[in-house]
Design an enzyme around this catalytic site. Structure first.
Site, PDB file in Angstrom:
ATOM      1  N   GLU A  39       0.817  -1.227   0.000  1.00  0.00           N
ATOM      2  CA  GLU A  39       0.000   0.000   0.000  1.00  0.00           C
ATOM      3  C   GLU A  39       0.846   1.271   0.000  1.00  0.00           C
ATOM      4  O   GLU A  39       0.789   2.065   0.934  1.00  0.00           O
ATOM      5  CB  GLU A  39      -0.879   0.029   1.263  1.00  0.00           C
ATOM      6  CG  GLU A  39      -1.777  -1.160   1.490  1.00  0.00           C
ATOM      7  CD  GLU A  39      -2.434  -1.150   2.878  1.00  0.00           C
ATOM      8  OE1 GLU A  39      -2.039  -0.327   3.740  1.00  0.00           O
ATOM      9  OE2 GLU A  39      -3.324  -1.971   3.098  1.00  0.00           O
ATOM     10  N   ARG A  81       3.297  19.818   6.595  1.00  0.00           N
ATOM     11  CA  ARG A  81       4.269  18.836   7.089  1.00  0.00           C
ATOM     12  C   ARG A  81       5.355  19.447   7.985  1.00  0.00           C
ATOM     13  O   ARG A  81       5.685  18.863   9.027  1.00  0.00           O
ATOM     14  CB  ARG A  81       4.895  18.050   5.933  1.00  0.00           C
ATOM     15  CG  ARG A  81       3.870  17.305   5.066  1.00  0.00           C
ATOM     16  CD  ARG A  81       4.491  16.251   4.187  1.00  0.00           C
ATOM     17  NE  ARG A  81       5.008  15.163   4.973  1.00  0.00           N
ATOM     18  CZ  ARG A  81       6.278  14.970   5.255  1.00  0.00           C
ATOM     19  NH1 ARG A  81       7.191  15.791   4.777  1.00  0.00           N
ATOM     20  NH2 ARG A  81       6.651  13.967   6.001  1.00  0.00           N
ATOM     21  N   TYR A  86       5.112  17.732  11.617  1.00  0.00           N
ATOM     22  CA  TYR A  86       6.094  16.654  11.886  1.00  0.00           C
ATOM     23  C   TYR A  86       7.522  17.152  11.942  1.00  0.00           C
ATOM     24  O   TYR A  86       8.450  16.344  11.856  1.00  0.00           O
ATOM     25  CB  TYR A  86       6.026  15.581  10.784  1.00  0.00           C
ATOM     26  CG  TYR A  86       4.651  15.198  10.339  1.00  0.00           C
ATOM     27  CD1 TYR A  86       3.810  14.467  11.172  1.00  0.00           C
ATOM     28  CD2 TYR A  86       4.191  15.570   9.081  1.00  0.00           C
ATOM     29  CE1 TYR A  86       2.537  14.122  10.745  1.00  0.00           C
ATOM     30  CE2 TYR A  86       2.917  15.216   8.652  1.00  0.00           C
ATOM     31  CZ  TYR A  86       2.098  14.500   9.494  1.00  0.00           C
ATOM     32  OH  TYR A  86       0.848  14.158   9.071  1.00  0.00           O
ATOM     33  N   CYS A 140      -1.544  33.316  10.490  1.00  0.00           N
ATOM     34  CA  CYS A 140      -1.307  33.926  11.790  1.00  0.00           C
ATOM     35  C   CYS A 140      -1.085  32.886  12.879  1.00  0.00           C
ATOM     36  O   CYS A 140      -1.944  32.672  13.746  1.00  0.00           O
ATOM     37  CB  CYS A 140      -2.480  34.829  12.132  1.00  0.00           C
ATOM     38  SG  CYS A 140      -2.539  36.171  10.976  1.00  0.00           S
TER      39      CYS A 140
END
Ligand code: LLP
Length: 417
Positions: free
Chosen positions: A272, A311, A315, A341
């Site tokens: 997958e 991202r 992370y 903001c």
């Protein structure tokens, strides 16, 4: 993706990035068809007699899904919306697997009626719900259990799933009971076993370790006369965001899992991948708005924000950023930030980068996966346009939101009572 400077100007797949910005505006997601074909075909070659189910969540754009569908991709979905998009793109339902811890009754019904290949079940209550719904509509649901093998994938904690203590999968120790219970249910057909240990994984060893545990279970199940057709090894192979990273190739992943699963001649493997098919096929072109200093920090404010690419914020992810016009200006340490903001709205922190000027263009690399699919209209920002380069052609695959789009779901509402 071919990204290179020719006479100090950046070219993406042979087209001038400055020209692309002029034609498409900024910010714009730009994808390469050639690289999508290349990445998918690498999987297809390595997983020849297997099923490659593209993880739709990585990027669910219709044009991209259609390209993959034409190449023979299946889909790994996690919602009714993803099922809808995968089917609309022409993906064969017999190559669709449905993962996720919280499938609703409506989604389960839709998936059974669409005749998908199998549900990857993540809890006992979900199993009962699927059986109940299948019974109600007089169908049989094909299922596998997603097993949490308690293996450490060595990645960011938000994208590690294969360890105990996360919400994902069935506890390894409970798997046998779960299969036994399922084997007694009237409208359930057990067809497989599944695991997905995490994302942006840069070694194949965790996959092999998970495979060893899964194989032990398969052997134990066969003793109980529960025979499986499919072994789904999940996705998660990483890509090269930073130069120091050396992600394994699909063929290496296949080799590692086959060192364990090779003994099963009558089973089909399912994989997958999301990021490793689409991640490095996209760049985002943006523009410098302003420069400023605060305390002893330098900021480059650009028109790409966390609503376009979350991202880095979520992370602490690294994305390479390069100027569209090569400059020999002195590089300084700065934060490259967006207009949203929030202090968390940044594309890069403490990055050594040339102090560009207002109006200069930049390109953020490797945004193909979890870029546009995680985008939002936060701060009432218009979601960006998407284009794909196909040879010398630029094809529009998503238009930029308009101000009207920002209102569309909030106007002309029917009365509730
Ligand atoms: N299969 C399942 C069951 C998954 O949950 C995922 C990703 C995949 C396959 C595909 O994983 P991939 O091959 O793309 O690593 N938003 C995060 C990544 C979240 C991944 C969630 N599950 C990011 O931007 O890094």
């Amino acid at each position: 993706m071919s990204i290179k400077y020719i006479k100090n100007e950046l070219y993406i797949e042979g087209l001038s990035a400055a020209q692309l910005a002029k034609l498409c505006g900024t910010p714009t997601y730009v994808y390469s068809k050639k690289l999508i074909l290349n990445n998918f075909n690498n999987y297809k070659k390595a997983f020849k007699n297997d099923i490659v189910c593209y993880a739709v969540k990585a990027n669910s754009n219709q044009t991209l899904l259609k390209i993959l569908s034409e190449l023979g991709a299946g889909a790994d979905i996690v919602s009714g919306g993803e099922l809808f998009k995968a089917l609309r793109a022409g993906i064969d339902p017999q190559k669709i697997v449905y993962s996720g811890v919280g499938k609703t009754a409506e989604e389960i019904t839709y998936a059974i009626e669409s005749n998908i290949l199998m549900f990857n079940i993540e809890s006992y209550e979900e199993l009962c719900e699927i059986n109940k719904i299948a019974k109600k509509i007089n169908k049989t649901a094909r299922i596998s259990f997603r097993i949490n093998p308690n293996v450490d994938p060595d990645t960011h904690k938000y994208i590690a799933t294969g360890k105990h203590g996360t919400k994902f999968g069935i506890k390894y120790e409970d798997a046998l009971d779960m299969y036994t219970a399922a084997s007694k249910m009237s409208n359930i057909e057990i067809v497989g076993i599944d695991t997905h240990i995490g994302s942006q994984i840069l070694k194949v060893e965790p996959y092999r370790l998970a495979a060893v545990k899964i194989a032990k279970l398969i052997d134990r199940l066969e003793k109980e006369n529960i025979i499986l057709k499919y072994i789904d090894i999940g996705g998660g192979l990483g890509i090269k965001y930073e130069n120091s990273q050396k992600p394994p190739k699909p063929a290496e992943l296949k080799k590692a899992v086959m060192s364990v699963f090779g003994k099963y001649k009558n089973k089909t493997l399912i994989v997958e991948p999301g990021r490793s098919i689409i991640g490095d096929t996209g760049v985002m072109i943006g523009r410098v708005l302003y420069r400023k200093k605060s305390g002893n920090k330098n900021f480059l404010i650009v028109d790409i924000a966390m609503n376009d690419l979350i991202r880095p914020t979520l992370y602490d992810a690294y994305h390479n950023i390069i100027p569209v016009k090569k400059t020999f200006k002195k590089q300084i340490i700065m934060d490259i930030v967006g207009p949203v903001c929030e202090s968390g709205d940044f594309m890069a922190k403490d990055r050594k980068f040339p102090l560009l000027e207002q109006g200069d263009l930049i390109a953020v690399e490797c945004i193909g996966a979890y870029g546009s699919s995680m985008s939002s209209q936060y701060n009432s920002r218009k979601r960006a346009r998407g284009v794909i380069i196909d040879g010398k052609k630029i094809i529009h695959i998503r238009r930029r939101d308009t101000f009207e789009d920002l209102l569309r779901l909030e106007e002309n509402l029917e009365k509730i009572s």
